[in-house]
Design a protein around this motif. Structure first.
Motif, mmCIF file in Angstrom:
data_model
loop_
_atom_site.group_PDB
_atom_site.id
_atom_site.type_symbol
_atom_site.label_atom_id
_atom_site.label_comp_id
_atom_site.label_asym_id
_atom_site.label_seq_id
_atom_site.Cartn_x
_atom_site.Cartn_y
_atom_site.Cartn_z
ATOM 1 N N LYS A 1 9.719 -5.737 -8.364
ATOM 2 C CA LYS A 1 10.104 -4.384 -7.994
ATOM 3 C C LYS A 1 8.942 -3.407 -8.224
ATOM 4 N N GLU A 2 8.221 -3.563 -9.308
ATOM 5 C CA GLU A 2 7.088 -2.698 -9.610
ATOM 6 C C GLU A 2 5.992 -2.838 -8.552
ATOM 7 N N THR A 3 5.769 -4.055 -8.074
ATOM 8 C CA THR A 3 4.771 -4.296 -7.036
ATOM 9 C C THR A 3 5.153 -3.571 -5.751
ATOM 10 N N ALA A 4 6.433 -3.583 -5.397
ATOM 11 C CA ALA A 4 6.896 -2.902 -4.183
ATOM 12 C C ALA A 4 6.675 -1.401 -4.292
ATOM 13 N N VAL A 5 6.925 -0.836 -5.447
ATOM 14 C CA VAL A 5 6.715 0.605 -5.651
ATOM 15 C C VAL A 5 5.224 0.929 -5.533
ATOM 16 N N GLU B 1 2.935 -0.739 -3.878
ATOM 17 C CA GLU B 1 2.550 -0.891 -2.476
ATOM 18 C C GLU B 1 2.984 0.322 -1.663
ATOM 19 N N PHE B 2 4.201 0.822 -1.943
ATOM 20 C CA PHE B 2 4.692 2.016 -1.255
ATOM 21 C C PHE B 2 3.795 3.217 -1.560
ATOM 22 N N ILE B 3 3.423 3.398 -2.810
ATOM 23 C CA ILE B 3 2.556 4.514 -3.200
ATOM 24 C C ILE B 3 1.212 4.403 -2.488
ATOM 25 N N GLU B 4 0.661 3.215 -2.397
ATOM 26 C CA GLU B 4 -0.611 3.010 -1.711
ATOM 27 C C GLU B 4 -0.475 3.327 -0.218
ATOM 28 N N GLU B 5 0.621 2.953 0.409
ATOM 29 C CA GLU B 5 0.848 3.273 1.822
ATOM 30 C C GLU B 5 0.926 4.775 2.036
ATOM 31 N N VAL B 6 1.604 5.474 1.141
ATOM 32 C CA VAL B 6 1.703 6.935 1.237
ATOM 33 C C VAL B 6 0.318 7.558 1.064
#
Length: 135
Positions: A1-5, A7-12
Protein backbone atom coordinates in the motif's frame (compact mmCIF):
# COMPACT_ATOMS: atom_id res chain seq x y z
CA UNK A 1 0.00 0.00 0.00
CA UNK A 2 2.85 2.40 0.81
CA UNK A 3 4.43 1.74 -2.60
CA UNK A 4 1.14 2.61 -4.34
CA UNK A 5 0.92 5.91 -2.46
CA UNK A 6 4.54 6.78 -3.33
CA UNK A 7 3.92 5.94 -7.01
CA UNK A 8 0.81 8.14 -6.98
CA UNK A 9 2.78 11.03 -5.45
CA UNK A 10 5.48 10.64 -8.10
CA UNK A 11 2.85 10.68 -10.88
CA UNK A 12 1.34 13.88 -9.46
CA UNK A 13 4.80 15.47 -9.19
CA UNK A 14 5.58 14.61 -12.82
CA UNK A 15 2.21 15.96 -14.00
CA UNK A 16 2.77 19.26 -12.19
CA UNK A 17 6.35 19.61 -13.48
CA UNK A 18 5.18 18.92 -17.04
CA UNK A 19 3.10 22.11 -16.93
CA UNK A 20 5.78 24.33 -15.41
CA UNK A 21 7.89 26.81 -17.31
CA UNK A 22 11.16 28.28 -16.08
CA UNK A 23 12.83 31.34 -17.59
CA UNK A 24 16.30 30.32 -18.71
CA UNK A 25 17.38 33.44 -20.62
CA UNK A 26 16.36 36.90 -21.70
CA UNK A 27 17.76 39.49 -24.06
CA UNK A 28 17.02 43.22 -24.05
CA UNK A 29 18.34 45.54 -26.72
CA UNK A 30 17.05 49.12 -26.58
CA UNK A 31 17.63 52.20 -28.74
CA UNK A 32 18.94 50.10 -31.63
CA UNK A 33 19.47 51.86 -34.95
CA UNK A 34 21.00 49.06 -37.01
CA UNK A 35 20.85 45.34 -37.60
CA UNK A 36 21.77 42.84 -34.89
CA UNK A 37 23.71 39.93 -36.36
CA UNK A 38 23.15 36.38 -35.14
CA UNK A 39 23.31 36.51 -31.33
CA UNK A 40 23.08 33.52 -29.00
CA UNK A 41 20.29 33.74 -26.44
CA UNK A 42 20.91 30.36 -24.80
CA UNK A 43 22.60 27.03 -25.45
CA UNK A 44 20.78 24.06 -23.87
CA UNK A 45 22.85 21.20 -22.48
CA UNK A 46 20.32 18.64 -23.78
CA UNK A 47 17.46 18.56 -26.27
CA UNK A 48 14.24 19.95 -24.79
CA UNK A 49 11.14 22.10 -25.36
CA UNK A 50 11.13 25.88 -25.12
CA UNK A 51 8.73 28.80 -25.48
CA UNK A 52 10.32 31.92 -26.90
CA UNK A 53 8.47 35.23 -26.56
CA UNK A 54 9.42 38.33 -28.54
CA UNK A 55 8.40 41.96 -27.93
CA UNK A 56 9.34 44.60 -30.53
CA UNK A 57 8.63 48.32 -30.64
CA UNK A 58 9.61 51.40 -32.59
CA UNK A 59 11.32 53.86 -30.21
CA UNK A 60 12.20 56.62 -32.71
CA UNK A 61 10.26 57.06 -35.92
CA UNK A 62 12.01 57.32 -39.26
CA UNK A 63 10.42 58.19 -42.59
CA UNK A 64 10.61 54.55 -43.73
CA UNK A 65 11.71 51.10 -42.66
CA UNK A 66 10.57 47.84 -41.14
CA UNK A 67 12.06 45.56 -38.51
CA UNK A 68 12.10 41.76 -38.65
CA UNK A 69 13.34 39.46 -35.89
CA UNK A 70 14.13 35.83 -36.67
CA UNK A 71 14.80 33.09 -34.11
CA UNK A 72 17.14 30.25 -35.06
CA UNK A 73 17.68 26.83 -33.50
CA UNK A 74 18.49 23.25 -34.41
CA UNK A 75 16.12 20.38 -33.64
CA UNK A 76 16.55 16.63 -34.10
CA UNK A 77 16.30 17.00 -37.90
CA UNK A 78 18.27 20.17 -38.62
CA UNK A 79 18.41 23.97 -38.56
CA UNK A 80 15.11 25.86 -38.19
CA UNK A 81 13.98 29.49 -38.12
CA UNK A 82 10.79 31.28 -37.06
CA UNK A 83 9.51 34.83 -36.71
CA UNK A 84 7.23 34.78 -33.64
CA UNK A 85 6.43 38.52 -33.83
CA UNK A 86 5.15 40.27 -36.95
CA UNK A 87 7.46 42.78 -38.65
CA UNK A 88 7.22 46.32 -37.22
CA UNK A 89 6.98 49.43 -39.39
CA UNK A 90 9.48 51.97 -38.03
CA UNK A 91 7.59 55.14 -38.98
CA UNK A 92 5.58 55.62 -35.78
CA UNK A 93 6.48 55.05 -32.12
CA UNK A 94 3.01 53.57 -31.58
CA UNK A 95 4.04 50.57 -33.70
CA UNK A 96 5.01 47.33 -32.04
CA UNK A 97 4.53 43.59 -32.18
CA UNK A 98 4.64 40.59 -29.88
CA UNK A 99 4.46 36.85 -30.34
CA UNK A 100 5.60 33.47 -29.08
CA UNK A 101 6.80 30.23 -30.60
CA UNK A 102 7.07 26.72 -29.20
CA UNK A 103 10.26 24.95 -30.25
CA UNK A 104 12.26 21.82 -29.55
CA UNK A 105 15.95 22.55 -29.56
CA UNK A 106 18.83 20.13 -29.59
CA UNK A 107 21.87 20.88 -27.45
CA UNK A 108 22.90 23.76 -29.70
CA UNK A 109 22.58 27.53 -29.64
CA UNK A 110 19.20 29.29 -29.80
CA UNK A 111 19.84 32.58 -31.59
CA UNK A 112 18.14 35.68 -32.95
CA UNK A 113 18.79 38.29 -35.61
CA UNK A 114 17.16 41.70 -36.06
CA UNK A 115 17.11 43.28 -39.51
CA UNK A 116 15.94 46.70 -40.65
CA UNK A 117 14.80 46.84 -44.27
CA UNK A 118 14.52 50.18 -46.05
CA UNK A 119 15.23 52.32 -43.00
CA UNK A 120 15.39 56.08 -43.62
CA UNK A 121 15.89 59.08 -41.30
CA UNK A 122 17.32 57.08 -38.37
CA UNK A 123 14.52 54.90 -37.01
CA UNK A 124 15.25 53.14 -33.71
CA UNK A 125 13.76 50.10 -32.04
CA UNK A 126 13.84 47.86 -29.00
CA UNK A 127 13.73 44.09 -28.97
CA UNK A 128 13.07 42.03 -25.85
CA UNK A 129 13.16 38.24 -25.80
CA UNK A 130 12.32 35.79 -23.03
CA UNK A 131 13.16 32.09 -23.33
CA UNK A 132 11.41 29.58 -21.09
CA UNK A 133 12.11 25.88 -20.74
CA UNK A 134 8.85 23.92 -20.67
CA UNK A 135 8.31 20.89 -18.45
Amino acid sequence: KETAVMEFIEEVRLAINATMAAQVAKAEYTAQTGDISSTTIYTPTAAWYFRISVYLNCTAAGSAGSLAVVIGWTDDVGAKTASPAADVTLTNTANGSTGSAFIRSAASAITFTATITGGADNPAYSVRIVLEQIG
